[in-house]
Design a protein around this motif. Structure first.
Motif, short mmCIF file in Angstrom:
data_model
loop_
_atom_site.label_atom_id
_atom_site.label_comp_id
_atom_site.label_asym_id
_atom_site.label_seq_id
_atom_site.Cartn_x
_atom_site.Cartn_y
_atom_site.Cartn_z
N ILE A 84 0.61 -1.40 0.12
CA ILE A 84 -0.15 0.15 0.38
C ILE A 84 0.86 1.03 -0.15
N ARG A 85 2.18 1.35 0.79
CA ARG A 85 3.34 2.19 0.99
C ARG A 85 3.53 2.38 -0.29
N GLU A 86 3.71 1.25 -1.18
CA GLU A 86 4.28 1.54 -2.50
C GLU A 86 3.63 2.45 -3.40
N LEU A 87 1.77 1.62 -3.51
CA LEU A 87 0.90 2.60 -4.11
C LEU A 87 0.85 4.44 -4.45
N VAL A 127 -0.86 4.04 7.41
CA VAL A 127 -1.36 2.65 5.90
C VAL A 127 -1.77 1.87 7.20
N ASP A 128 -0.89 1.10 8.65
CA ASP A 128 -1.37 0.61 9.01
C ASP A 128 -2.34 0.25 10.16
N VAL A 129 -3.49 1.66 10.51
CA VAL A 129 -4.15 1.57 10.01
C VAL A 129 -5.36 1.06 9.14
N PHE A 130 -5.46 1.19 8.29
CA PHE A 130 -6.20 0.73 7.00
C PHE A 130 -5.63 -0.31 6.61
N HIS A 167 -10.71 -6.24 9.60
CA HIS A 167 -11.34 -5.91 10.58
C HIS A 167 -13.32 -5.81 9.89
N LEU A 168 -12.72 -4.88 8.88
CA LEU A 168 -14.49 -4.48 8.59
C LEU A 168 -14.98 -6.25 7.48
N ARG A 169 -16.59 -5.73 8.30
CA ARG A 169 -17.12 -6.18 6.95
C ARG A 169 -17.88 -5.79 6.05
N HIS A 170 -16.71 -6.68 5.06
CA HIS A 170 -16.93 -5.38 3.66
C HIS A 170 -17.11 -6.37 2.37
N ASN A 171 -17.19 -6.44 1.46
CA ASN A 171 -17.33 -6.72 0.18
C ASN A 171 -16.80 -6.29 -1.15
N LEU A 225 -13.25 8.94 5.97
CA LEU A 225 -11.77 9.44 5.78
C LEU A 225 -12.45 11.16 5.28
N SER A 226 -12.41 11.69 6.97
CA SER A 226 -12.81 13.27 7.40
C SER A 226 -11.73 13.22 6.68
N ILE A 227 -10.21 13.24 7.43
CA ILE A 227 -8.95 13.97 7.11
C ILE A 227 -8.49 13.87 5.56
N GLY A 228 -9.78 14.50 4.52
CA GLY A 228 -9.48 14.22 3.53
C GLY A 228 -8.42 14.09 2.36
N HIS A 229 -7.67 14.87 2.87
CA HIS A 229 -6.38 15.12 1.65
C HIS A 229 -5.52 13.66 1.67
N THR A 230 -5.63 13.03 3.64
CA THR A 230 -4.77 11.73 2.98
C THR A 230 -5.62 11.08 2.12
N ALA A 231 -6.21 11.46 0.90
CA ALA A 231 -7.20 10.63 0.20
C ALA A 231 -6.38 8.85 -0.73
N PRO A 232 -5.07 9.20 -0.69
CA PRO A 232 -3.68 8.39 -1.20
C PRO A 232 -4.23 7.07 -0.25
N VAL A 233 -4.09 7.34 0.91
CA VAL A 233 -4.26 6.10 1.58
C VAL A 233 -5.70 5.01 1.88
N LEU A 234 -6.76 6.21 1.35
CA LEU A 234 -7.90 5.18 1.00
C LEU A 234 -7.84 4.99 -0.24
N TYR A 235 -7.41 5.38 -1.75
CA TYR A 235 -7.42 5.02 -2.73
C TYR A 235 -6.49 3.42 -2.75
N ALA A 236 -5.23 3.26 -2.27
CA ALA A 236 -4.72 2.51 -2.24
C ALA A 236 -5.40 1.29 -1.52
N THR A 237 -5.93 1.30 -0.29
CA THR A 237 -6.21 0.29 -0.50
C THR A 237 -7.26 -0.29 -0.64
#
Length: 270
Positions: free
Chosen positions: A14-17, A37-40, A47-51, A65-77
């Protein structure tokens, strides 16, 4: 659920992405994206129930993701979890891309639950989702990721008060406590300590952890799941820029990205 070794491998990928996409974009936010990254990784892979094949599954857990400027970690995950092809990461911040600089629900990117980026607003959105789920008797759990500089916003504390009042045990906030914001140290800009005591005083179940220790992250999330009548806040102590030693704990990398020449060196540091 995957093993500790598996989590470490996912986090590195994820960090590479993140780094590759930011270098390609030429703009964005590196420091906070790397330190979350480690939290995500634990959230999405343990942990999450997701599909990912059914991103609108009605009973899914939701991440705001309230801290929206960290969007790259959300996208990469999300990409690493299979929500969309990883090569789409190279379109980050490009005109017409689904991967905007801040998450945008308008583009219907699978896994993005809401628009965000105006700091202080995400917890209110998550509060609404959690209250709706509770009223409907639905199983969804809602997770809100915030920055520590964001704790200087008054709207955060209005939402905190309301969540405790409504006994939202299905709401979990996670604070990225790297002690840095765009202008430097949070404690110099506007001190927020004692942070855990403040959240406790607002009626929350407050847990403080090392945000890079997978075991502690998993334990805290499990403790949050067991809370029935109180929302939980996890204060995750992190290192801005985690994984790239040459930029760690340097606030100047809040909104700075590696050049394509630096990218190779940064990837080798991971």
């Amino acid at each position: 659920m995957i093993s500790l070794q598996g989590l470490e491998g996912k986090a590195k990928h994820i960090r590479e992405l993140i780094l590759t996409s930011l270098a390609e974009a030429g703009s964005g936010h590196t420091g906070g994206s790397l330190d979350l990254v480690d939290v995500f990784t634990v959230l999405y892979f343990n942990h999450l129930r997701h599909n990912p094949q059914n991103p609108l599954w009605a009973e899914r857990d939701k991440v705001v993701l309230s801290i929206g400027h960290t969007a790259p970690v959300l996208y990469a995950t999300l990409a690493a979890a299979g929500y969309f092809p990883e090569d789409e990461m190279l379109t980050l911040r490009k005109l017409g891309s689904r991967l905007q600089g801040h998450p945008s629900y308008e583009f219907r990117l699978p896994g993005v639950e809401t628009c965000s980026g105006s700091l202080g607003q995400g917890l209110g959105v998550a509060l609404g989702m959690a209250l709706a789920a509770k009223m409907d008797g639905a199983p969804n759990r809602i997770f809100c990721i915030m920055g520590d500089g964001e704790q200087q916003e008054g709207s955060v504390w209005e939402s905190a008060m309301a969540a405790a009042h409504h006994k939202l045990g299905n709401l979990c906030a996670i604070i990225d406590r790297n002690r840095l914001q765009i202008d430097g140290s949070t404690e110099k800009v506007m001190a927020i300590d004692p942070l855990r005591d403040k959240w406790t005083a607002f009626g929350w179940n407050a847990i403080e952890i090392d945000g890079h220790d997978f075991g502690q992250i998993m334990m805290a999330l499990e403790m949050a799941d067991k809370e029935q009548d109180r929302p939980t806040v996890i204060i995750a102590n992190t290192i801005m820029g985690k994984g790239v030693k040459s930029i760690e704990n340097d606030y100047k990398w809040h909104g700075k990205v590696p050049t394509k020449e630096q990218l190779t060196d940064f990837l080798n540091e991971l």
